[in-house]
Design an enzyme around this catalytic site. Structure first.
Site, PDB file in Angstrom:
ATOM      1  N   ASP A 125      -3.088  -3.167   3.828  1.00  0.00           N
ATOM      2  CA  ASP A 125      -4.423  -2.873   4.308  1.00  0.00           C
ATOM      3  C   ASP A 125      -5.073  -2.267   3.114  1.00  0.00           C
ATOM      4  O   ASP A 125      -6.035  -1.680   3.357  1.00  0.00           O
ATOM      5  CB  ASP A 125      -4.333  -1.949   5.454  1.00  0.00           C
ATOM      6  CG  ASP A 125      -5.640  -2.370   6.125  1.00  0.00           C
ATOM      7  OD1 ASP A 125      -6.266  -3.078   6.325  1.00  0.00           O
ATOM      8  OD2 ASP A 125      -6.100  -1.118   6.886  1.00  0.00           O
ATOM      9  N   TRP A 184      -0.872   2.474  10.139  1.00  0.00           N
ATOM     10  CA  TRP A 184      -0.116   0.941  10.205  1.00  0.00           C
ATOM     11  C   TRP A 184       1.309   1.371  10.035  1.00  0.00           C
ATOM     12  O   TRP A 184       2.121   0.954  10.896  1.00  0.00           O
ATOM     13  CB  TRP A 184      -0.341   0.155   9.096  1.00  0.00           C
ATOM     14  CG  TRP A 184      -1.672  -0.777   9.397  1.00  0.00           C
ATOM     15  CD1 TRP A 184      -2.695  -0.557  10.312  1.00  0.00           C
ATOM     16  CD2 TRP A 184      -2.007  -2.223   8.869  1.00  0.00           C
ATOM     17  NE1 TRP A 184      -3.613  -1.604  10.362  1.00  0.00           N
ATOM     18  CE2 TRP A 184      -3.270  -2.528   9.477  1.00  0.00           C
ATOM     19  CE3 TRP A 184      -0.994  -2.951   7.942  1.00  0.00           C
ATOM     20  CZ2 TRP A 184      -3.568  -3.799   9.145  1.00  0.00           C
ATOM     21  CZ3 TRP A 184      -1.767  -4.096   7.549  1.00  0.00           C
ATOM     22  CH2 TRP A 184      -2.865  -4.500   8.442  1.00  0.00           C
ATOM     23  N   GLY A 193      -1.851   6.479   6.955  1.00  0.00           N
ATOM     24  CA  GLY A 193      -0.582   6.412   7.917  1.00  0.00           C
ATOM     25  C   GLY A 193      -0.702   5.616   9.164  1.00  0.00           C
ATOM     26  O   GLY A 193       0.278   5.668   9.778  1.00  0.00           O
ATOM     27  N   LYS A 211      -4.846  -7.700   4.304  1.00  0.00           N
ATOM     28  CA  LYS A 211      -6.267  -7.531   4.077  1.00  0.00           C
ATOM     29  C   LYS A 211      -6.780  -8.107   2.968  1.00  0.00           C
ATOM     30  O   LYS A 211      -6.344  -7.899   1.813  1.00  0.00           O
ATOM     31  CB  LYS A 211      -6.981  -6.277   4.350  1.00  0.00           C
ATOM     32  CG  LYS A 211      -8.540  -6.384   4.412  1.00  0.00           C
ATOM     33  CD  LYS A 211      -8.934  -5.098   4.815  1.00  0.00           C
ATOM     34  CE  LYS A 211      -8.650  -3.592   4.034  1.00  0.00           C
ATOM     35  NZ  LYS A 211      -9.181  -2.448   4.561  1.00  0.00           N
TER      36      LYS A 211
END
Length: 210
Positions: A124, A65, A63, A164
């Site tokens: 991500d 981000w 959590g 990412k």
């Protein structure tokens, strides 16, 4: 012998993790993960976070981000995080525990969006590492392909995408697909990204499909 090697490797990883400056900073500042500092650096350079956005964070656990977005984008924003793993509640965010890769998870996310478009898609996500390089790379590429497909389905015109990705087989064709959809695309390597990692972050601005 294999178990001993894995145990020794785990001990080395834990020692490195505990001494990591970004891990220590995250704990001191109350962030859920060191990955926050990657997002912070990316945003400081590219300025994609602002109040009032509708944001979806794919693969959000634990959590960090989502937490950063909730703090910096304010109550006017709608922030949704999804992950198969549980995420402790966060003020200012809606959290979904489901598999983003499954049809059920996508349907739940779409129901939460209630037909509204997304201004910013974050990802991500990383695959569970098997140790087989070709398989791991294929899995990583599959994740970013799913994230880009989600953009195609839900990102508003002019929206942004930050993801990412892992350099290797499949990366260049995927990046070419991103460049076909967005007006500006940059590949970044934040300071908090470990130098030995093949991970990079793609910041794609101004979604303009077709």
């Amino acid at each position: 012998m294999g178990q001993k090697r894995r145990t020794a490797s785990s001990r080395r990883w834990l020692k490195e993790h505990e001494s990591d400056q970004y891990v220590q900073r995250a704990r001191a500042e109350g962030w859920r993960s060191r990955a926050v500092f990657k997002l912070e650096e990316l945003n400081a350079r590219d300025h994609f976070l602002r109040p009032g956005l509708r944001i979806v964070d794919l693969g959000a656990a634990p959590g960090g981000w989502t937490q950063y977005c909730a703090k910096h984008c304010g109550a006017q924003s709608i922030i949704i995080g999804i992950d198969l793993l549980p995420i402790a509640p966060l003020n200012g965010a809606t959290l979904i525990q489901n598999d983003f890769e499954s049809e059920e998870g996508l349907q739940q996310l779409e129901q939460t969006l209630n037909g509204k478009g997304v201004d910013l898609v974050l990802s991500d996500m990383a695959p569970n590492i098997s140790g087989i390089a070709s398989a791991d790379q294929a899995r990583a590429t599959g994740l970013v392909e799913l994230a880009l497909d989600f953009c195609d389905r839900h990102l508003v015109n002019g929206g942004d995408f930050v993801a990412k990705a892992f350099q290797g087989e499949g990366f260049d064709p995927w990046l070419a697909e991103v460049k076909q959809r967005f007006q500006r695309v940059a590949v970044r390597k934040p300071a908090a990204s470990r130098a030995r990692s093949r991970e990079v972050y793609v910041v794609a601005r101004n979604f303009a499909p077709g």
